[in-house]
Each structure stands twice: as C-alpha cells, then as structure tokens.
Motif scaffolding. Structure first.
Motif, PDB file in Angstrom:
ATOM      1  N   LEU A 201      58.042   4.483  45.903  1.00 56.84           N
ATOM      2  CA  LEU A 201      57.676   4.918  44.691  1.00 56.84           C
ATOM      3  C   LEU A 201      57.045   3.798  43.868  1.00 56.84           C
ATOM      4  O   LEU A 201      56.019   3.931  43.191  1.00 56.84           O
ATOM      5  CB  LEU A 201      58.567   5.582  43.997  1.00 56.84           C
ATOM      6  CG  LEU A 201      59.168   6.918  44.712  1.00 56.84           C
ATOM      7  CD1 LEU A 201      60.128   7.744  43.907  1.00 56.84           C
ATOM      8  CD2 LEU A 201      58.046   7.993  44.679  1.00 56.84           C
ATOM      9  N   PHE A 202      57.592   2.713  43.870  1.00 61.02           N
ATOM     10  CA  PHE A 202      57.036   1.692  42.887  1.00 61.02           C
ATOM     11  C   PHE A 202      55.641   1.077  43.573  1.00 61.02           C
ATOM     12  O   PHE A 202      54.911   0.891  42.851  1.00 61.02           O
ATOM     13  CB  PHE A 202      58.102   0.587  43.043  1.00 61.02           C
ATOM     14  CG  PHE A 202      57.516  -0.914  42.358  1.00 61.02           C
ATOM     15  CD1 PHE A 202      57.050  -1.991  43.063  1.00 61.02           C
ATOM     16  CD2 PHE A 202      57.614  -0.968  41.076  1.00 61.02           C
ATOM     17  CE1 PHE A 202      56.818  -3.116  42.496  1.00 61.02           C
ATOM     18  CE2 PHE A 202      57.190  -1.910  40.355  1.00 61.02           C
ATOM     19  CZ  PHE A 202      56.770  -3.136  41.080  1.00 61.02           C
ATOM     20  N   LEU A 203      55.483   0.775  44.963  1.00 63.54           N
ATOM     21  CA  LEU A 203      54.511   0.411  45.409  1.00 63.54           C
ATOM     22  C   LEU A 203      53.202   1.602  45.071  1.00 63.54           C
ATOM     23  O   LEU A 203      51.998   1.079  44.931  1.00 63.54           O
ATOM     24  CB  LEU A 203      54.387   0.160  46.952  1.00 63.54           C
ATOM     25  CG  LEU A 203      55.427  -0.682  47.334  1.00 63.54           C
ATOM     26  CD1 LEU A 203      55.586  -0.905  48.753  1.00 63.54           C
ATOM     27  CD2 LEU A 203      54.846  -2.190  46.841  1.00 63.54           C
ATOM     28  N   LEU A 204      53.776   2.904  45.337  1.00 61.43           N
ATOM     29  CA  LEU A 204      52.675   3.873  45.123  1.00 61.43           C
ATOM     30  C   LEU A 204      52.210   3.667  43.714  1.00 61.43           C
ATOM     31  O   LEU A 204      51.094   3.957  43.377  1.00 61.43           O
ATOM     32  CB  LEU A 204      53.206   5.359  45.201  1.00 61.43           C
ATOM     33  CG  LEU A 204      52.457   6.558  45.179  1.00 61.43           C
ATOM     34  CD1 LEU A 204      51.320   6.561  46.036  1.00 61.43           C
ATOM     35  CD2 LEU A 204      53.044   7.799  45.431  1.00 61.43           C
ATOM     36  N   GLN A 205      53.243   3.359  42.623  1.00 61.64           N
ATOM     37  CA  GLN A 205      52.839   3.290  41.302  1.00 61.64           C
ATOM     38  C   GLN A 205      51.734   2.269  40.899  1.00 61.64           C
ATOM     39  O   GLN A 205      50.734   2.448  39.878  1.00 61.64           O
ATOM     40  CB  GLN A 205      53.977   3.375  40.359  1.00 61.64           C
ATOM     41  CG  GLN A 205      53.919   3.381  38.714  1.00 61.64           C
ATOM     42  CD  GLN A 205      53.708   1.692  38.138  1.00 61.64           C
ATOM     43  OE1 GLN A 205      53.939   1.020  38.858  1.00 61.64           O
ATOM     44  NE2 GLN A 205      53.222   2.096  36.932  1.00 61.64           N
ATOM     45  N   ARG A 206      52.137   1.247  41.719  1.00 61.54           N
ATOM     46  CA  ARG A 206      51.179  -0.147  41.528  1.00 61.54           C
ATOM     47  C   ARG A 206      49.905   0.253  42.234  1.00 61.54           C
ATOM     48  O   ARG A 206      48.770  -0.035  41.480  1.00 61.54           O
ATOM     49  CB  ARG A 206      51.633  -1.226  42.340  1.00 61.54           C
ATOM     50  CG  ARG A 206      53.289  -1.654  41.949  1.00 61.54           C
ATOM     51  CD  ARG A 206      53.000  -2.331  40.429  1.00 61.54           C
ATOM     52  NE  ARG A 206      52.261  -3.487  40.452  1.00 61.54           N
ATOM     53  CZ  ARG A 206      51.805  -3.806  39.088  1.00 61.54           C
ATOM     54  NH1 ARG A 206      52.122  -3.575  38.244  1.00 61.54           N
ATOM     55  NH2 ARG A 206      50.949  -4.992  39.110  1.00 61.54           N
ATOM     56  N   LEU A 207      49.781   0.997  43.083  1.00 66.86           N
ATOM     57  CA  LEU A 207      48.604   1.612  43.660  1.00 66.86           C
ATOM     58  C   LEU A 207      47.646   2.328  42.770  1.00 66.86           C
ATOM     59  O   LEU A 207      46.652   2.218  42.447  1.00 66.86           O
ATOM     60  CB  LEU A 207      48.747   2.222  44.948  1.00 66.86           C
ATOM     61  CG  LEU A 207      49.042   1.648  46.036  1.00 66.86           C
ATOM     62  CD1 LEU A 207      49.184   2.372  47.491  1.00 66.86           C
ATOM     63  CD2 LEU A 207      47.934   0.427  46.694  1.00 66.86           C
ATOM     64  N   MET A 208      48.355   3.252  42.061  1.00 70.30           N
ATOM     65  CA  MET A 208      47.837   4.361  41.263  1.00 70.30           C
ATOM     66  C   MET A 208      46.987   3.623  39.991  1.00 70.30           C
ATOM     67  O   MET A 208      46.163   3.910  39.448  1.00 70.30           O
ATOM     68  CB  MET A 208      48.943   5.290  40.486  1.00 70.30           C
ATOM     69  CG  MET A 208      49.490   6.298  41.627  1.00 70.30           C
ATOM     70  SD  MET A 208      48.078   7.113  42.247  1.00 70.30           S
ATOM     71  CE  MET A 208      47.739   8.229  41.006  1.00 70.30           C
TER      72      MET A 208
END
Length: 814
Positions: A201-208
């Motif tokens: 989820l942290f990586l996905l938030q950085r991608l967003m």
C-alpha cells in the motif's frame, strides 16, 4: 539500455505500465512466498499429526490386545473353556503384529523406550508367565497359578498398563503441543502478510503521487486553459510543455495547432451556421414524419405488450384452467376478437372461453370434431370463414349480421393437434397475416401446454411418491448438512406426536433437544445424532433407544446422502422393534425354561438309574426308585407333549374328537387327581346349572381344566381353597376356577396367555414352569368357540373364567 531510457522518456504510459508491472510482480511474488510458507506449515503439521494418530491407533490396538488377553486368561482359569485359551494366543499374535507395525513409527527416544518396554513385557507375559500359569492350571495346581500371579505377574500387568496409559498421555500432549506450535507459526505468517500488504500500500501510494505529479498537474492546467478558451475564444494563451517529449508535450503542441486552426476557420464556421439554420427547417419537416412513425411504433409496442402479457400469463401459473383462461383472454385482445374459446384435445377436454355463454360452450364441446374443427385435424393450418349470425346471436338487430371466425390449431412437437382455438370478430375479416400471426402464437401456447402436461405428470409422480413415503411403516427423516429438518413422513409424526409437528424446517439444536427429551437415554441418543449429522460421511450407524411415554423400543439408523459425489444431507430411519425385542426375550425365556424344566427330571432319572446300576438295593427300594424314574419320565413326556400341542394348535393341525361332553365328571376327576398331590389345599365344586353338557373333545377339555386347577394349586404355595364354579351367564356355559394364592400383577395380565410368558417375580421363579399351560388353555377354548379371561389381585388370588357356547338339545341327544 539507452534506447529503452529514450522510450520511457517519450511515453508516460510505458513508464506507468512498467511501474505497475513491477509492482504487480512484487505483489504476486510476495503473496506466493507467503502462501507457500502457509502450505509448508500445513503439510508439516498434517504429517506430524498423522504420525501421532498412527501411534495412538497402534497404542489402542496394543491395549485392546493385552486387555483381551488378560481377561481371556482369567476366563480360562475361571471357566476352563478352550475358546478362552485359543483367544489368548490369538491376542498374542495380534500384539506381536502391532509391535512390528509400531517399530517404523518409533522416531523419538520416548517411542523407542516404550517399544522396548512393550517387547520386554510381551516376552515376559506371553512367553513366560502365561505358559507357566496355563501349565499349572491344566495340572490342576491352582496354588501354583496364584503364586505366579502373586510373585510379580499381576504387578507386571498393572505396571505395563500404567506405562501404556502414560505413553498414551504423552502422545496426546505431543499432539496438543504440535497444534500450539502450528497456531503460533500461523500467527507469524499472518503478521508477515499484514506487513507485506502495508508495504504494498505504501508503494502504491508513492506510485499514485508520482502519477499525480506527472499527469494530474498538467491536466489541471489544460482544463483551466480549455475553460478560458470556452469563455474568451481563441485569444487564450495555451500552456506549453516544450521540455517534455511524452504524450503531455505532444498534447500541448497539438492543442496549440488546433487553436491556430480554429482562429483560421472561425469565419468559415459562421458561414456554415447560416447553412445549418436552413437545414433546421428541413429537419422540422422530417420531425413531423417521424412523429407519425412514432405513433405507429407505439401501436406496435402495445401489440407487443399484449403478446408479452399472453406469454407472462402462461408462465405465471401452473393451474391448467387459469392458464387456459389467460390464453384466450389475451389472445382475443391481441387479435381484436369479440369472443373466443380454446379446447385441449385430451380426454378431459379442458377448455376456457371469453365472451361466450355456458350454453354456447356446452354446444361447442358436444359438436367438437364434427364440423369445421375436423378440417384442422386434416390440414393442421389456420383458416377463416364468414358466416351469417343466426337469430339467437343477433340480439335486437333485424338486419343480417356476419361473423368472421378464425380456426387455429395448436400443434405439438410431433405435429399433432394439441388444442383447438376459435376466435370470432364482427365487422372485419381476419387477414392472412393475422392468421399466420395466430399460428405463431399457437407455437408459444403449445410450449405452455407441454409445460402444464409435464407439471401434471410430475405432480402425479410427486403425490404417488408422497403417498408411498407416508404409508411406510418406518419413520423417515431427512436433514441437510447443517442438521436442519427438511422432510418427515406421516409415520414419524404419528410416533412422536405433538413434538414432531414443529420439526419441519426446524434447526438441528431444536428438534434434537425435543427428540432426546422423549427418549430414556437422552445423552446417548444425542451423541448418536451428532455423529450421524456431523461425523464421517462414509459410515452407516445404528442405535436402539426407548421412548419414555409408552416404553416403545425404537431402532434408528442413519446414512449419508450424496449428490454428484458430495454429501448433501443425512437420512434417519426409525423402526419400532418392540415386537422383535419381545421375540428375542421370548427366545431367551424358552432356552432358560426348557433347560431348567428338562434338567430337573433328567437329573433325577440319571441319579436314580446310576444307583440302580452300580449299587445293590433291596427290592422295595428298587421299586421306589423305579416308580420315581417312571414319574419323572412321565413329567418329561407331559412337558414334551405340551410343546407339541402348542405347535400343533398354533399351526391348525390339532385334531379334535367332537362329542357331547358333560363337564361335571370331567372337572370332578381333575379335582380328585390334584388332591393326591397336596394336603394343604381344600377343593370345592359348585354346580349352579342343570345344563352342563357342551360339544367338545373330552380329552382336550380334561387337559384344559387340569392346567387351570394345577396352576391354582401351584401358585398357592401356602395352601388355601381352590373353588370351581359351573353356571350359566348370558346364554353361555361358564366355569370359574378361583384360588387364594399369589395373584397376578396388573401389568402382567395382558400377557399371561402368551407363549413362554412368566411373571418376573422371585416367588413364581422358584415355583417353576414352562409358561405353556395357559397358552394351551387359550388354544383349546378358542377351538371350542369359547373365550377365557382372568381377574386377579396380588396376594389375594386369581379367578380364571372359561365360557363355552351352550350345546343344543339335538347335540345333547346325539
């Protein structure tokens, strides 16, 4: 590599596709690793549990083998039966086999120690103690057997049993510890999975955030510029991203070129606007034409709605009369017919009509297939006719009126006429297109009629199955996987009464509690039901229980039900085995009674005969012994004759010699005979009628009264008066035999005339008897057209009453 970097710089989509691909690969790789870890934990736990279960099974088998051997040895010493000795060696082989099977399972030091102890005990017990004890027992050295037990035999057995129990407890503790370790490792895996999800989820938030910075901010600027362009025209300054080579830069350059093009063509668009105004007038003219087409489409929509109502009416009900009425009503609406009728071509001629009187319908059914309807059977095609209405159909009209009738066949898939439809319309004929349309609708009607036929057939089969199901003598109950009661037959409801009325669709806990409350052993029945519903699916289990209210003995067996290889429920079959249990009890009573009654006289005969054979006796003593042997032999003969008489009477093979018999001398002779065997009883005969002759068999009547009087004497062990009374009552000749003895318990009265039945009482058991005397009495009375009953009170005596038909004068003379 450089080429790939250039490609990423020129394409936003490629950058985010690769980023998302990397994210996805990382996610699935991490998930796969966690799943593999969980599966590894599970497989390891299952392997350990399976090994421990095998050890536990072998431990139970070894325990049963040794325990059975211990009891068999004691049984052999107690009763001396060779079967016990053979069983000891069989258990020895069983224990040896179990020990061999346990050797591969001994992987821990504790297992190896237990296996060594078991081998040592096996050798000491079966190869040392048991042979010595058996040898001593067979020599008759009982003291030697006791010394073997006292000198360590019993202590060794008890020590090994404790060791076996301790090892079994160790296995249970190991299973519990393995389960605790497995749960702890599962918790670690779950924590790792949660941490992995948080990382993803942290990586996905950085991608967003990266996507918002790379795409969202330029798009916001584009949106603001587009909004100003819409308000101010082509004078707006468009944002440029000349440094970007990706889609955003290309989009910015394209919009700038488009704005330049718009500025150049603005004048051209104004000219085109004038042309569009001219075209608007033309479109308004076309709109009028479209409105006409729309009205036609609406009419068509109404027709389709009526057709849909027809199909819906056929599908909403399974009642034939409702469906037929719906068909003819909607068909008249679709075809704009004033009246119509549909008749099914079956034996019942089911029908429905619209706009017709009952007399018209009756007349049509009587003439069916005798007029134009016969044409449908030949052509199997719709046709129309024009006919002048007769006077009774014109009403108040004087001028000629005409009706246009449309005859439509409803064809089955085998091209047979399944039904006949007749529609009538006044004023306008049916067109060919309408006839074709009616035939097409007939196909839909045919499908509906076939569905009704299938439903009626299925309903007949269902009713037949339900009747069979409810007429079974067994009580049948079906539950689903969760134990919810789904089905019961009538016998089940009759047995369990008011409780079973609320079991339909009742949850498992509810009907189980009510059923167990009706049984004497509630706990055992509850355990059986739990095992049958939620236990292993491949077992057929049986249990016997009793109902509290009327002491009925029930046998219930449960079997799993499968569909497609998967269990979907359990069926319970309850059987009333009261009679069967009574028969088994009767068999036991027969064996016990025959053994006792035959053994006593045989023992006397054998003892006296041995004395006569081996010891010289005085002539008077020899005569006494021979007389006793003769009497015991006569007793045996009478006993065997009783058995044979009962068998012949019940089979209907007993022969009777019918003649007029005066019962007074028969009864007096029986009394004289019984007096010889007792000195503590007084006998009285009361004759209260002059008509003492009946038609019967003299010898069987003597046997009847001998049994009654002998029973009166036998069951009066303390003496008393035996009174025989002969009298007339209600046109029948009656004989009472009354004693002052033990009496009969009230609960035993309905059973005393049953074969081999004896009251379960210590006083009566001491008296003895086969339980056949009263059965013979009942059969003889029945053969003479009479009846017998008894009135009794405990400690006060019993009165047996025999009633015979009165003999006619002619019979008495003959």
């Amino acid at each position: 590599m450089r080429r790939m970097a250039v490609h990423f710089r020129r394409s936003v989509a490629s950058r985010f596709v690769w980023l998302m691909a990397g994210f996805t690969v990382l996610f699935f790789l991490g998930s796969a690793l966690l799943v593999m870890y969980q599966q590894s934990l599970t497989r390891s736990f299952e392997a350990v549990q399976q090994a421990l279960e095998q050890k536990e099974i072998r431990t139970h088998q070894l325990d049963r083998a040794f325990t059975q051997a211990f009891f068999d040895v004691r049984g052999y010493f107690a009763f001396g039966r060779p079967s016990f000795k053979e069983s000891v060696f069989q258990q020895q082989e069983t224990a040896k086999q179990v020990l061999r099977e346990m050797e591969p399972l001994a992987v821990h030091p504790e297992d190896e120690r237990f296996l060594r102890d078991a081998h040592d005990f096996f050798i000491r017990y079966f190869e040392q103690l048991v042979p010595k004890a058996i040898e001593a027992f067979e020599r008759g050295d009982r003291r030697g057997v006791a010394l073997i037990a006292e000198n360590g035999g019993t202590a060794a057995v008890q020590s090994f049993q404790k060791r076996l129990a301790a090892y079994h407890d160790t296995l249970i503790d190991q299973m519990k510890q393995e389960y605790i370790d497995f749960k702890r490792k599962q918790q670690y895996g779950q924590a790792a999975f949660i941490a992995f999800i948080a990382l993803m989820l942290f990586l996905l938030q950085r991608l967003m955030r990266l996507a918002a910075r790379q795409i969202g901010r330029p798009l916001q600027q584009f949106a603001a510029a587009a909004e100003q362009f819409a308000k101010q025209g082509a004078t707006v300054e468009w944002p440029t991203f000349e440094e970007r080579e990706d889609e955003i830069g290309k989009l910015s350059k394209a919009f700038m070129m488009m704005m330049e093009s718009i500025r150049e063509k603005e004048e051209h668009l104004l000219a085109q606007n004038e042309e569009l105004l001219a075209q608007q007038e033309e479109l308004e003219a076309q709109q009028a034409e479209l409105e006409q087409a729309l009205a036609m489409a609406e009419r068509r929509e109404q027709e389709l709605a009526r057709r849909n109502d027809l199909i819906k009416g056929m599908a909403q009900s399974l009642d034939k009369q409702e469906v037929l009425h719906s068909i003819i009503c909607h068909l008249c609406a679709i075809m704009k017919a004033e009246r119509g009728i549909i008749v099914v071509a079956d034996e019942e001629r089911a029908h429905a009509s619209f706009g017709l009187s009952a007399m018209s319908v009756h007349r049509f059914l009587q003439q069916l297939y005798n007029g134009l309807e016969h044409r449908l059977l030949e052509t199997k095609q719709a046709f129309t006719i024009r006919r002048e209405l007769p006077g009774f159909e014109r009403g108040y009209h004087d001028e000629p009126l005409y009706s246009y009738d449309l005859f439509v066949p409803v064809l089955s898939p085998s091209d047979d006429v399944e039904a006949v439809i007749v529609l009538s319309r006044f004023g306008a004929a049916f067109t060919d297109d309408e006839a074709v349309e009616a035939e097409q609708l007939g196909k839909h009607i045919s499908i509906s009629l076939q569905k009704l036929a299938l439903y009626e057939e299925a309903e007949k089969d269902r009713c037949l199955t339900e009747d069979i199901f409810n007429r079974l003598h067994e009580g049948i109950q079906l539950v689903d996987l969760h134990g919810t009661n789904k089905l019961m037959n009538g016998q089940m409801k009759r047995w369990f009464g008011a409780a079973a009325d609320g079991w339909q669709e009742a949850p498992y806990a509810e009907w189980k509690q009510q059923l167990c409350a009706l049984a004497t052993d509630e706990q055992a029945l509850g355990v059986f039901l739990d095992q049958a519903v939620f236990g292993p699916a491949d077992e057929l289990s049986v249990m016997t229980y009793k109902l509290k209210e009327n002491r009925i003995v029930m046998e219930v067996y449960a079997a799993p039900l499968y569909r497609g290889g998967a269990k979907f429920g359990t069926i319970f079959v309850h059987r009333d085995v009261t009679k069967q249990m009574e028969v088994d009890l009767m068999k036991s009573e027969l064996v016990s009674t025959v053994s006792h009654e035959l053994r006593t006289p045989l023992a006397g005969i054998l003892g006296l005969a041995e004395l006569l054979r081996n010891k010289p006796l005085a002539p008077e003593r020899q005569h006494k012994y021979l007389t006793a042997i003769y009497q015991e032999a006569e007793r045996l003969t009478a006993l065997i004759n009783d058995f044979l008489d009962v068998q012949r009477m019940e089979a209907g093979r007993q022969t009777y010699h019918w003649e007029p018999v005066d019962l007074v001398p028969v009864v007096e002779k029986v009394v004289e005979t019984e007096k010889l065997g007792t000195d503590i009883h007084a006998f009285s005969v009361f004759i209260e009628t002059k008509r003492t002759v009946i038609r019967g068999d003299r010898e069987r009547l003597r046997q009847l009264f001998t049994n009654l009087v002998h029973n009166a004497v036998k069951y009066s062990p303390d003496g008393g008066t035996v009174a025989i009374r002969l009298y007339e009552h209600s046109g029948r000749f009656c004989v009472d035999v009354r004693d002052e003895g033990l009496g009969i318990p009230a609960e035993a009265l309905p059973h005393i005339f049953e074969k081999f039945y004896r009251v379960d009482n210590s006083d009566r058991r001491r008296i003895g008897g086969t339980g056949l005397g009263l059965t013979i009495v009942k059969e003889i009375v029945k053969a003479h057209g009479g009846e017998v009953d008894v009135v009794s009170e405990e400690k006060k005596g019993s009165t047996f009453t025999v009633r015979f038909p009165m003999a006619s004068i002619t019979q008495e003379i003959n």
